[in-house]
Write an enzyme that holds these catalytic residues in place. Structure first.
Site, mmCIF file in Angstrom:
data_model
loop_
_atom_site.group_PDB
_atom_site.id
_atom_site.type_symbol
_atom_site.label_atom_id
_atom_site.label_comp_id
_atom_site.label_asym_id
_atom_site.label_seq_id
_atom_site.Cartn_x
_atom_site.Cartn_y
_atom_site.Cartn_z
ATOM 1 C CG ASN A 7 -1.920 1.112 1.225
ATOM 2 O OD1 ASN A 7 -1.602 2.249 0.895
ATOM 3 N ND2 ASN A 7 -3.142 0.814 1.616
ATOM 4 N NE ARG A 18 8.971 20.972 1.371
ATOM 5 C CZ ARG A 18 10.278 20.922 1.581
ATOM 6 N NH1 ARG A 18 10.771 20.170 2.565
ATOM 7 N NH2 ARG A 18 11.092 21.612 0.814
ATOM 8 C CG HIS A 43 -8.229 3.209 1.168
ATOM 9 N ND1 HIS A 43 -8.573 2.280 2.126
ATOM 10 C CD2 HIS A 43 -9.309 4.007 1.045
ATOM 11 C CE1 HIS A 43 -9.810 2.517 2.545
ATOM 12 N NE2 HIS A 43 -10.267 3.572 1.898
ATOM 13 N NE ARG A 45 -9.573 6.744 4.375
ATOM 14 C CZ ARG A 45 -8.614 5.811 4.468
ATOM 15 N NH1 ARG A 45 -7.464 6.001 3.853
ATOM 16 N NH2 ARG A 45 -8.811 4.709 5.166
ATOM 17 C CG HIS A 50 -3.912 9.201 1.741
ATOM 18 N ND1 HIS A 50 -4.790 8.524 0.923
ATOM 19 C CD2 HIS A 50 -4.364 9.011 3.010
ATOM 20 C CE1 HIS A 50 -5.720 7.945 1.655
ATOM 21 N NE2 HIS A 50 -5.512 8.228 2.931
ATOM 22 C CD GLU A 70 -7.078 -1.418 0.872
ATOM 23 O OE1 GLU A 70 -6.598 -2.515 1.200
ATOM 24 O OE2 GLU A 70 -6.936 -0.369 1.544
ATOM 25 C CB THR A 100 -6.592 4.337 9.203
ATOM 26 O OG1 THR A 100 -6.232 3.176 8.441
ATOM 27 C CG2 THR A 100 -6.795 3.944 10.661
ATOM 28 C CG HIS A 190 -5.922 -1.927 9.818
ATOM 29 N ND1 HIS A 190 -6.376 -0.875 9.047
ATOM 30 C CD2 HIS A 190 -5.689 -1.414 11.039
ATOM 31 C CE1 HIS A 190 -6.432 0.226 9.780
ATOM 32 N NE2 HIS A 190 -6.026 -0.083 10.992
ATOM 33 C CG ASP A 191 -2.552 -1.738 12.962
ATOM 34 O OD1 ASP A 191 -2.136 -0.815 12.231
ATOM 35 O OD2 ASP A 191 -3.341 -1.542 13.914
ATOM 36 C CG HIS A 214 1.340 3.200 9.271
ATOM 37 N ND1 HIS A 214 1.423 4.565 9.106
ATOM 38 C CD2 HIS A 214 1.771 2.939 10.535
ATOM 39 C CE1 HIS A 214 1.878 5.111 10.228
ATOM 40 N NE2 HIS A 214 2.089 4.147 11.101
#
EC number: 2.6.99.2
Length: 237
Positions: A7, A18, A43, A45, A50, A70, A100, A190-191, A214
């Protein structure tokens, strides 16, 4: 073998902070695949904080492995999916203001809606995956929507594992066995991290794909920063 889909949302976050095009999202996507990753995940949004919707379009010719997008299947998102036609769409019920993803679908309550979305994706030859909690009823509900796969929401497992509780995997094993019996493919995300990924993989039967962003990007900062610091020092000598 379980596929790794990287991801790259966090790369876009860094770029956007920036302005300009550093780091170059498209180059990172190419490099990650050349390093061996078997997929790229994004993903987008609604606020495009992002990944931007245009990024999704620009990445299409760059991703030569599997392309997974996603998101919450609102109209704007579905218009994008049907335009880009990624390998896979992962349906996630996140709110517009969610930092998230923080919950899976209620596949029973939202069955009719999911059926409609999934049928449209299938008409366009897009593989579908539904983001779900490790709950047998939600897995059974996912099967009734016509989805190809589920993506297990693994935050609870990762939290328990960090506390030393290996029993946190039990619910995931249970639902994975149900998914296997129902003929649903299994993804997860996830995590998940270098600390817990091997244990998770070894305990989940027929795990097809993990999507990691992440943790992977954060770990890369630490595991790669020594090399970059020394490259600067060499140039400054």
């Amino acid at each position: 073998m379980t596929k790794l889909s990287v991801n790259i949302n966090k790369i876009a976050t860094l770029r956007n902070s920036r302005g300009g095009n550093v780091p170059d999202l498209l180059k990172v996507a190419k490099d990650v695949q050349n390093f061996g990753a078997e997929g790229i995940t994004i993903h987008p949004r609604p606020d495009e904080r992002h990944i931007r919707y245009q990024d999704a379009r620009d990445l299409k010719p760059v991703v030569f492995t599997e392309y997974n997008i996603e998101g919450n299947p609102v109209k704007k998102f579905m218009d994008l999916i049907l335009e880009v036609k990624p390998t896979q769409v992962t349906l996630v019920p996140d709110a517009d203001n969610a930092i998230t993803s923080n919950a899976g679908w209620d596949t029973i309550k939202h069955k009719d809606f999911l059926v409609e979305i999934i049928e449209e994706c299938k008409r366009n030859s897009i593989r579908t995956s539904i983001f779900v909690d490790p709950d047998v009823k939600m897995i059974e509900g996912a099967k009734l929507t016509g989805a190809d796969r589920i993506e297990l929401y693994t935050e609870a497992f990762a939290h328990e594992y960090s506390l030393g509780n290996r029993k946190g995997i039990d619910d995931y094993v249970k639902v994975a066995l149900v998914a296997n019996d129902l003929g649903l493919g299994i993804n997860a995300g996830h995590d998940l991290s270098l600390d817990n990924i091997r244990f998770f993989k070894e305990n989940i039967p027929n795990l097809l794909e993990v999507s990691i962003g992440h943790a992977l990007i954060s770990e890369s900062l630490y595991l790669g920063i020594e090399n970059v610091v020394n490259m600067y020092l060499q140039k400054l000598k």
